[in-house]
Design an enzyme around this catalytic site. Structure first.
Site, PDB file in Angstrom:
ATOM      1  N   ASN A   9       0.951  -1.116  -0.043  1.00  0.00           N
ATOM      2  CA  ASN A   9      -0.123   0.050  -0.072  1.00  0.00           C
ATOM      3  C   ASN A   9       0.900   1.248  -0.069  1.00  0.00           C
ATOM      4  O   ASN A   9       1.580   1.724   0.963  1.00  0.00           O
ATOM      5  CB  ASN A   9      -0.876  -0.166   1.407  1.00  0.00           C
ATOM      6  CG  ASN A   9      -1.700   1.236   1.349  1.00  0.00           C
ATOM      7  OD1 ASN A   9      -1.832   1.926   0.534  1.00  0.00           O
ATOM      8  ND2 ASN A   9      -2.094   1.271   2.556  1.00  0.00           N
ATOM      9  N   LYS A  11       0.217   4.413  -0.220  1.00  0.00           N
ATOM     10  CA  LYS A  11      -0.658   5.476   0.413  1.00  0.00           C
ATOM     11  C   LYS A  11      -0.394   6.781  -0.495  1.00  0.00           C
ATOM     12  O   LYS A  11      -0.273   6.413  -1.908  1.00  0.00           O
ATOM     13  CB  LYS A  11       0.076   5.716   1.792  1.00  0.00           C
ATOM     14  CG  LYS A  11       0.015   4.637   2.576  1.00  0.00           C
ATOM     15  CD  LYS A  11       0.264   4.749   4.168  1.00  0.00           C
ATOM     16  CE  LYS A  11       0.272   3.524   4.871  1.00  0.00           C
ATOM     17  NZ  LYS A  11      -0.015   3.492   6.259  1.00  0.00           N
ATOM     18  N   HIS A  97      -9.489   0.625   4.995  1.00  0.00           N
ATOM     19  CA  HIS A  97      -8.248   0.823   5.519  1.00  0.00           C
ATOM     20  C   HIS A  97      -8.457   1.706   6.789  1.00  0.00           C
ATOM     21  O   HIS A  97      -9.096   2.641   6.863  1.00  0.00           O
ATOM     22  CB  HIS A  97      -7.194   1.484   4.496  1.00  0.00           C
ATOM     23  CG  HIS A  97      -5.820   1.608   5.010  1.00  0.00           C
ATOM     24  ND1 HIS A  97      -5.345   2.507   6.065  1.00  0.00           N
ATOM     25  CD2 HIS A  97      -4.736   0.681   5.093  1.00  0.00           C
ATOM     26  CE1 HIS A  97      -4.030   2.230   6.531  1.00  0.00           C
ATOM     27  NE2 HIS A  97      -3.653   1.048   5.728  1.00  0.00           N
ATOM     28  N   GLU A  99      -6.747   4.469   7.785  1.00  0.00           N
ATOM     29  CA  GLU A  99      -6.656   5.692   7.613  1.00  0.00           C
ATOM     30  C   GLU A  99      -7.990   6.323   6.960  1.00  0.00           C
ATOM     31  O   GLU A  99      -8.170   7.393   7.158  1.00  0.00           O
ATOM     32  CB  GLU A  99      -5.563   5.957   6.604  1.00  0.00           C
ATOM     33  CG  GLU A  99      -4.068   5.747   7.409  1.00  0.00           C
ATOM     34  CD  GLU A  99      -2.873   5.224   6.745  1.00  0.00           C
ATOM     35  OE1 GLU A  99      -3.078   5.133   5.666  1.00  0.00           O
ATOM     36  OE2 GLU A  99      -1.880   4.675   7.397  1.00  0.00           O
ATOM     37  N   GLU A 169      -5.102  -5.517  10.615  1.00  0.00           N
ATOM     38  CA  GLU A 169      -4.346  -4.343  10.579  1.00  0.00           C
ATOM     39  C   GLU A 169      -4.629  -3.568  11.912  1.00  0.00           C
ATOM     40  O   GLU A 169      -5.378  -2.871  12.216  1.00  0.00           O
ATOM     41  CB  GLU A 169      -4.407  -3.482   9.689  1.00  0.00           C
ATOM     42  CG  GLU A 169      -3.975  -3.842   8.180  1.00  0.00           C
ATOM     43  CD  GLU A 169      -3.314  -2.879   7.410  1.00  0.00           C
ATOM     44  OE1 GLU A 169      -2.390  -3.111   6.828  1.00  0.00           O
ATOM     45  OE2 GLU A 169      -3.889  -1.802   7.014  1.00  0.00           O
ATOM     46  N   GLY A 175       2.552   1.864  10.740  1.00  0.00           N
ATOM     47  CA  GLY A 175       3.211   3.195  10.493  1.00  0.00           C
ATOM     48  C   GLY A 175       4.014   3.655  11.716  1.00  0.00           C
ATOM     49  O   GLY A 175       4.430   4.802  11.875  1.00  0.00           O
ATOM     50  N   SER A 215       3.467  -2.333  10.244  1.00  0.00           N
ATOM     51  CA  SER A 215       4.870  -2.450  10.439  1.00  0.00           C
ATOM     52  C   SER A 215       5.809  -3.605  10.044  1.00  0.00           C
ATOM     53  O   SER A 215       6.581  -3.992  10.705  1.00  0.00           O
ATOM     54  CB  SER A 215       5.413  -1.801  11.934  1.00  0.00           C
ATOM     55  OG  SER A 215       5.021  -0.518  12.061  1.00  0.00           O
TER      56      SER A 215
HETATM   57  C1  PEP Z   1      -0.698   0.028   5.798  1.00  0.00           C
HETATM   58  O1  PEP Z   1      -0.655   1.095   5.370  1.00  0.00           O
HETATM   59  O2  PEP Z   1      -1.617  -0.898   5.688  1.00  0.00           O
HETATM   60  C2  PEP Z   1       0.317  -0.594   6.721  1.00  0.00           C
HETATM   61  C3  PEP Z   1       0.458  -1.656   7.306  1.00  0.00           C
HETATM   62  O3  PEP Z   1       1.296   0.291   7.135  1.00  0.00           O
HETATM   63  P1  PEP Z   1       2.794   0.295   7.532  1.00  0.00           P
HETATM   64  O4  PEP Z   1       3.334  -1.126   7.074  1.00  0.00           O
HETATM   65  O5  PEP Z   1       3.788   1.340   7.295  1.00  0.00           O
HETATM   66  O6  PEP Z   1       2.569  -0.069   9.037  1.00  0.00           O
END
Ligand code: PEP
Length: 257
Positions: A9, A11, A97, A99, A169, A175, A215
């Site tokens: 992803n 973003k 997601h 976000e 997630e 992040g 992460s």
């Molecule tokens: C994500 O954006 O779905 C995500 C898991 O980000 P990150 O790997 O940076 O934590």
């Protein structure tokens, strides 16, 4: 056996030329991957979809959008439909997601509408669920997951469920550099699979892929993938670098369960 699925992803990162460079680099690095056992998906920003589709046209790497709207078309300024994603070359779309939930008022109800519209257009939805830090600390993780799953899947039948990928997630791990421990991930993945079993039966539940996201890095992917109910990863930050994302994909492909 479930086929591993690793998705990146991107973003709101990468302009068109950077997106071409990143996708070209990944195509090169993953040239020898056994795509029979591992599915790879790149989810660039909308503005770079068509160009990345062009780069990926002679590869087995898939393409996905990061969101979509449920209507087929209409006066919805700023939105993009499932058909438009298909037209730009996508086979997948990320839905719900955290976000989107946190900053753009995405709800379980809108997630449900988007899933239905995506399936209707033969896009594979990657449906994100997960608790925030406060919810985890208050021992509400399973309640939140149950809500996210049950409400996202209202009126989704068993046949449609087989086309959906779930991404667990935990919001506190996205992040932040904090990864859920493999045990924490497995506990929730198993909870999701058991819930799907109650809703759709054993066969469907055993077939649904559940990705972990939060992460994920080359350093922690192996221990996460070693868990029986972790079928892949949704990767944010580390998907923006050729070496890191390629390493995550290659390491995942070497895990045999
Ligand atoms: C994500 O954006 O779905 C995500 C898991 O980000 P990150 O790997 O940076 O934590």
């Amino acid at each position: 056996m479930r086929k591993t699925i690793i998705a990146g992803n991107w973003k709101m990162y990468k302009n068109i030329s950077e997106a071409i460079e990143l996708s070209n680099g990944l195509k090169r690095e993953l040239f020898k991957l056994d795509f029979e056992s591992t599915e790879v998906v790149l989810c660039p920003p909308f503005t770079a979809l068509a160009e990345v589709a062009e780069v990926l046209s002679e590869s087995d790497i898939g393409l996905g959008g990061q969101d979509m709207y449920w209507a087929e078309e209409g006066a919805f300024t700023g939105e993009i439909s499932a058909n438009m994603l298909k037209d730009a070359g996508c086979q997948y779309v990320i839905i719900g997601h955290s976000e989107r939930r946190q900053f753009f008022a995405e709800s379980n109800e809108t997630v449900n509408k988007k899933i239905k519209a995506a399936i209707k257009c033969e896009l594979t939805p990657i449906v994100c669920v997960g608790e925030n830090l406060q919810e985890r600390e208050q021992n509400k993780t399973f309640n939140v997951i149950e809500d996210h799953i049950k409400q996202a899947l209202v009126d989704i039948d068993a046949q449609q469920m087989q086309k959906i990928v779930v991404a667990y997630e935990p919001v506190w791990a996205i992040g932040t550099g904090k990864t859920a421990t493999p045990e924490q991930a497995q506990e929730v993945h198993k909870y999701i699979r058991d819930l799907l079993k109650k809703m759709y039966g054993e066969d469907v539940a055993q077939g649904v892929r559940i990705q972990y996201g939060g992460s994920v890095k080359p350093e922690n992917i192996l221990e996460l993938m070693a868990k029986p109910d972790v079928d892949g990863a949704l990767v944010g930050g580390a998907s923006l670098k050729i070496d890191a994302f390629a390493a995550i994909v290659i390491k995942s492909s070497e895990v045999r369960k």
